[in-house]
Design an enzyme around this catalytic site. Structure first.
Site, short mmCIF file in Angstrom:
data_model
loop_
_atom_site.label_atom_id
_atom_site.label_comp_id
_atom_site.label_asym_id
_atom_site.label_seq_id
_atom_site.Cartn_x
_atom_site.Cartn_y
_atom_site.Cartn_z
N TYR A 60 -15.92 3.59 8.97
CA TYR A 60 -14.46 3.58 8.87
C TYR A 60 -13.83 4.12 10.16
CZ TYR A 60 -9.76 5.13 7.63
OH TYR A 60 -8.40 5.36 7.63
N THR A 77 -6.23 7.17 12.28
CA THR A 77 -6.75 8.18 11.37
C THR A 77 -7.44 9.34 12.07
OG1 THR A 77 -8.40 8.52 9.59
CG2 THR A 77 -8.86 6.79 11.16
N ALA A 118 -5.07 -1.87 6.31
CA ALA A 118 -6.38 -1.41 6.79
C ALA A 118 -7.37 -1.41 5.64
CB ALA A 118 -6.28 0.00 7.38
N ASP A 176 -1.95 -13.27 6.17
CA ASP A 176 -3.30 -12.84 6.49
C ASP A 176 -3.31 -12.41 7.95
OD1 ASP A 176 -5.97 -12.49 7.03
OD2 ASP A 176 -6.57 -14.57 6.64
N GLY A 206 0.82 -1.20 0.00
CA GLY A 206 0.00 0.00 0.00
C GLY A 206 0.86 1.25 0.00
N THR A 262 -9.55 1.11 3.87
CA THR A 262 -9.49 2.57 3.81
C THR A 262 -10.53 3.21 2.89
OG1 THR A 262 -7.80 2.43 2.08
CG2 THR A 262 -7.03 2.63 4.36
#
Length: 297
Positions: free
Chosen positions: A136, A111, A68, A44, A10, A70
């Site tokens: 989220y 976040t 995550a 995983d 990512g 997102t």
């Protein structure tokens, strides 16, 4: 020391690959899928036994969790709630349990979306109550709470408006739109601070490399310095990229209906992280110039 990075393909994970290239430590980069040209160990993180196994086999002392769910809008789909909770709350708990069992450290990315429900107009501090407005943010808050309740040593970094040269993000989208559309409307009533993923990765790397986390565990806020709206952000992206022919106009959030209410003001107070780790954080436009220069090159 052996360090495991999750979500290595990512945005932040790819920047961790770059900053860790010359480390004295050994980094193991994991994800659920392989990407061409990148050495990736399949893991995983929702499977506690699999996490325990890789930690034991590789004598892992630090996990940096960059994985995550997102997609903020898609998280509001009732059919996806269990999956979002699994990835954002239960998986971090599994990582925390595995690290607790070996007296290791978990570095976890959270976040600004854990805030937003209560009105405020001053930068959010780490001890401010979480009031997420959507699935989220709620699941990310659950992840934080699960880590804290596990008893593991942890560093939780809440960040905001993350972008990089990798994957899908606002900077790349707006570079494309401002180069191809004559006019664009962008919301001006949501304010925050963009964060160049490379800057965050470099900070995490420095803290681990120099063992600065010892005696400094807890929750921290990290974004670039400064404040802007999405409209201001877009104007600067277009200017730096040289896309000057697009007419960019400010608009209200209600002109772009969304399944989730986004935080209207999510500027993060970074006093704590700067004092704890002796950081000088780059101003958001300076970092944006570096990223766009890399993208154009």
């Amino acid at each position: 020391m052996n360090i495991l990075v999750t979500g290595a393909n990512g945005q932040l994970g790819n920047e961790m690959r770059i900053v860790a290239k010359d480390s004295k430590d050994k980094y193991i980069f994991t994800d659920v899928v392989e990407v061409g040209g990148q050495e990736t160990t399949i893991l995983d993180i929702t499977n506690l036994d699999a996490v325990r196994s890789i930690v034991k086999e590789n004598d892992v002392k630090v996990i940096v969790n960059c994985a995550a769910w997102t997609n903020v809008d898609a998280a509001e789909d009732p059919d996806k709630y269990d999956l979002v909770e699994l990835l954002n709350a239960k998986a971090p708990e599994s990582l925390a349990i595995a690290m607790k069992e070996v007296n290791g450290l978990l570095v976890h990315i959270s976040t600004d979306y854990v805030f937003g429900g209560d009105p405020y107009n001053t930068p959010c501090k780490e001890d401010q109550k979480g009031t997420p407005t959507g699935v989220y943010g709620l699941t990310k808050l659950h992840g934080e709470q699960n880590i804290q309740n596990s008893g593991v040593d942890y560093l939780i970094f809440r960040t905001a408006w993350l972008y990089s040269e990798f994957g899908k993000n606002f900077v790349k989208t707006m570079m494309n739109l401002t180069s191809s559309k004559p006019q664009l409307k962008v919301v001006f009533d949501q304010v925050g601070t963009p964060t160049y993923a490379f800057d965050l990765a470099k900070t995490i790397f420095d803290i681990i490399e120099n063992r600065k986390y010892e005696g400094n565990t807890g929750i921290y806020h990290y974004s670039n310095e400064g404040v802007c709206s999405w409209y201001d952000f877009t104007k600067m992206i277009a200017e730096i990229a040289g896309n000057t022919s697009c007419d960019i106009q400010p608009c209200h959030s209600d002109e772009f209906p969304s399944p989730v209410k986004r935080p209207a003001f999510s500027v993060l107070d970074k006093t704590k992280v700067k004092e704890a780790f002796g950081l000088t954080i780059p101003y958001w436009t300076d970092s944006l110039r570096k990223c766009i220069a890399n993208l154009l090159a």
